[in-house]
Design a protein around this motif. Structure first.
Motif, PDB file in Angstrom:
ATOM      1  N   UNK A 172       0.842  -1.203   0.000  1.00  0.00           N
ATOM      2  CA  UNK A 172       0.000   0.000   0.000  1.00  0.00           C
ATOM      3  C   UNK A 172       0.878   1.253   0.000  1.00  0.00           C
ATOM      4  N   UNK A 173       1.899   1.264   0.837  1.00  0.00           N
ATOM      5  CA  UNK A 173       2.791   2.435   0.908  1.00  0.00           C
ATOM      6  C   UNK A 173       3.498   2.641  -0.424  1.00  0.00           C
ATOM      7  N   UNK A 174       4.019   1.566  -1.006  1.00  0.00           N
ATOM      8  CA  UNK A 174       4.735   1.673  -2.286  1.00  0.00           C
ATOM      9  C   UNK A 174       3.804   2.114  -3.421  1.00  0.00           C
ATOM     10  N   UNK A 175       2.567   1.656  -3.408  1.00  0.00           N
ATOM     11  CA  UNK A 175       1.612   2.075  -4.448  1.00  0.00           C
ATOM     12  C   UNK A 175       1.260   3.549  -4.285  1.00  0.00           C
ATOM     13  N   UNK A 176       1.045   3.974  -3.050  1.00  0.00           N
ATOM     14  CA  UNK A 176       0.666   5.363  -2.794  1.00  0.00           C
ATOM     15  C   UNK A 176       1.804   6.312  -3.154  1.00  0.00           C
ATOM     16  N   UNK A 195       1.525  12.003   6.706  1.00  0.00           N
ATOM     17  CA  UNK A 195       2.828  12.150   6.067  1.00  0.00           C
ATOM     18  C   UNK A 195       2.812  11.832   4.580  1.00  0.00           C
ATOM     19  N   UNK A 196       2.169  10.736   4.208  1.00  0.00           N
ATOM     20  CA  UNK A 196       2.157  10.353   2.794  1.00  0.00           C
ATOM     21  C   UNK A 196       1.338  11.331   1.953  1.00  0.00           C
ATOM     22  N   UNK A 197       0.304  11.914   2.554  1.00  0.00           N
ATOM     23  CA  UNK A 197      -0.472  12.925   1.835  1.00  0.00           C
ATOM     24  C   UNK A 197       0.423  14.122   1.514  1.00  0.00           C
ATOM     25  N   UNK A 255      12.214   8.439  -0.095  1.00  0.00           N
ATOM     26  CA  UNK A 255      12.448   8.759   1.318  1.00  0.00           C
ATOM     27  C   UNK A 255      11.185   8.530   2.134  1.00  0.00           C
ATOM     28  N   UNK A 256      10.045   8.861   1.552  1.00  0.00           N
ATOM     29  CA  UNK A 256       8.769   8.641   2.226  1.00  0.00           C
ATOM     30  C   UNK A 256       8.496   7.172   2.470  1.00  0.00           C
ATOM     31  N   UNK A 257       8.784   6.343   1.478  1.00  0.00           N
ATOM     32  CA  UNK A 257       8.597   4.897   1.642  1.00  0.00           C
ATOM     33  C   UNK A 257       9.474   4.389   2.772  1.00  0.00           C
ATOM     34  N   UNK A 258      10.751   4.769   2.750  1.00  0.00           N
ATOM     35  CA  UNK A 258      11.675   4.322   3.794  1.00  0.00           C
ATOM     36  C   UNK A 258      11.213   4.772   5.181  1.00  0.00           C
ATOM     37  N   UNK A 259      10.759   6.011   5.292  1.00  0.00           N
ATOM     38  CA  UNK A 259      10.300   6.535   6.590  1.00  0.00           C
ATOM     39  C   UNK A 259       9.066   5.782   7.086  1.00  0.00           C
ATOM     40  N   UNK A 260       8.125   5.520   6.201  1.00  0.00           N
ATOM     41  CA  UNK A 260       6.902   4.795   6.589  1.00  0.00           C
ATOM     42  C   UNK A 260       7.216   3.369   7.041  1.00  0.00           C
ATOM     43  N   UNK A 261       8.076   2.692   6.294  1.00  0.00           N
ATOM     44  CA  UNK A 261       8.434   1.313   6.653  1.00  0.00           C
ATOM     45  C   UNK A 261       9.184   1.286   7.980  1.00  0.00           C
ATOM     46  N   UNK A 262      10.053   2.252   8.200  1.00  0.00           N
ATOM     47  CA  UNK A 262      10.787   2.348   9.457  1.00  0.00           C
ATOM     48  C   UNK A 262       9.835   2.601  10.620  1.00  0.00           C
ATOM     49  N   UNK A 263       8.889   3.492  10.435  1.00  0.00           N
ATOM     50  CA  UNK A 263       7.913   3.805  11.487  1.00  0.00           C
ATOM     51  C   UNK A 263       7.072   2.580  11.819  1.00  0.00           C
ATOM     52  N   UNK A 264       6.664   1.837  10.809  1.00  0.00           N
ATOM     53  CA  UNK A 264       5.866   0.625  11.033  1.00  0.00           C
ATOM     54  C   UNK A 264       6.672  -0.415  11.816  1.00  0.00           C
TER      55      UNK A 264
END
Length: 195
Positions: free
Chosen positions: A87-91, A158-160, A181-190
């Motif tokens: 989902x994060x990568x698609x967004x 954040x992704x918005x 960078x957004x993908x990396x940050x989201x995955x790290x947060x998860x």
């Protein structure tokens, strides 16, 4: 000229579909009734036989767009083993960045929605809550429900912003860097809440 049964409903749906895409692509302020009707292949004069006002069309078009995005995200999640990452990568993908007309309503229109009617804002709020709940359900079950909800909310906010920035800059390399960078940050947060 007399039209067959169902013609008015089909025309109404076509107007809503065209408006749904055009509003996300061009913005609410830049989408006039005449232009929306022309894009649907119709004359401006027929608008009021389908909608009492432009606001009524905007409400229906945004509701349709929100449903479309919900289905898109659901489809991405269902067709991948790591649902959250997919989902994060698609967004935060170049495809989503480059096609706002079929993408996230928040990423395309949040600032305009904030200045819109209470009915539109209420509909949008319900959608955001649904998206937070859906994303929270994809986060590690080892975390508390409150932690998953808090992280999901931060990620959606954040992704918005990230998709908006990636669309706004005029440097494609920088835009791609924002997405990555957004993908990396989201995955790290998860990952941080599953510890």
């Amino acid at each position: 000229m007399r039209y067959g049964k169902g013609h008015k409903d089909a025309t109404h749906r076509r107007i809503v579909e065209v408006a749904s895409k055009q509003l996300r692509k061009d913005g609410v302020g830049a989408s006039g009734v005449a232009g929306l009707m022309a894009s649907a292949g119709l004359t401006h004069g027929g608008f009021y036989s389908h909608f009492p006002s432009k606001d009524a069309l905007i409400e229906e078009a945004l509701a349709a767009a929100l449903e479309q995005v919900k289905a898109w995200i659901g489809s991405v999640a269902e067709s991948n083993e790591d649902k959250f990452e997919a989902v994060i990568r698609a967004y935060l993908s170049p495809e989503h960045r480059d096609n706002p007309e079929t993408g996230c309503v928040a990423g395309a229109l949040a600032p305009e929605i904030a200045r819109h009617s209470p009915a539109v804002r209420e509909m949008f709020t319900k959608s955001i809550i649904e998206h937070v709940d859906m994303l929270a359900s994809l986060l590690p079950a080892s975390a508390t429900p409150q932690a998953r909800r808090s992280v999901a909310m931060a990620i959606i906010a954040g992704t918005t912003g990230m998709i908006q920035l990636a669309r706004a800059v005029d440097d494609e390399e920088l835009s791609d860097e924002i997405l990555e960078s957004g993908i990396a940050a989201c995955l790290s947060l998860a990952r941080s809440i599953s510890s």
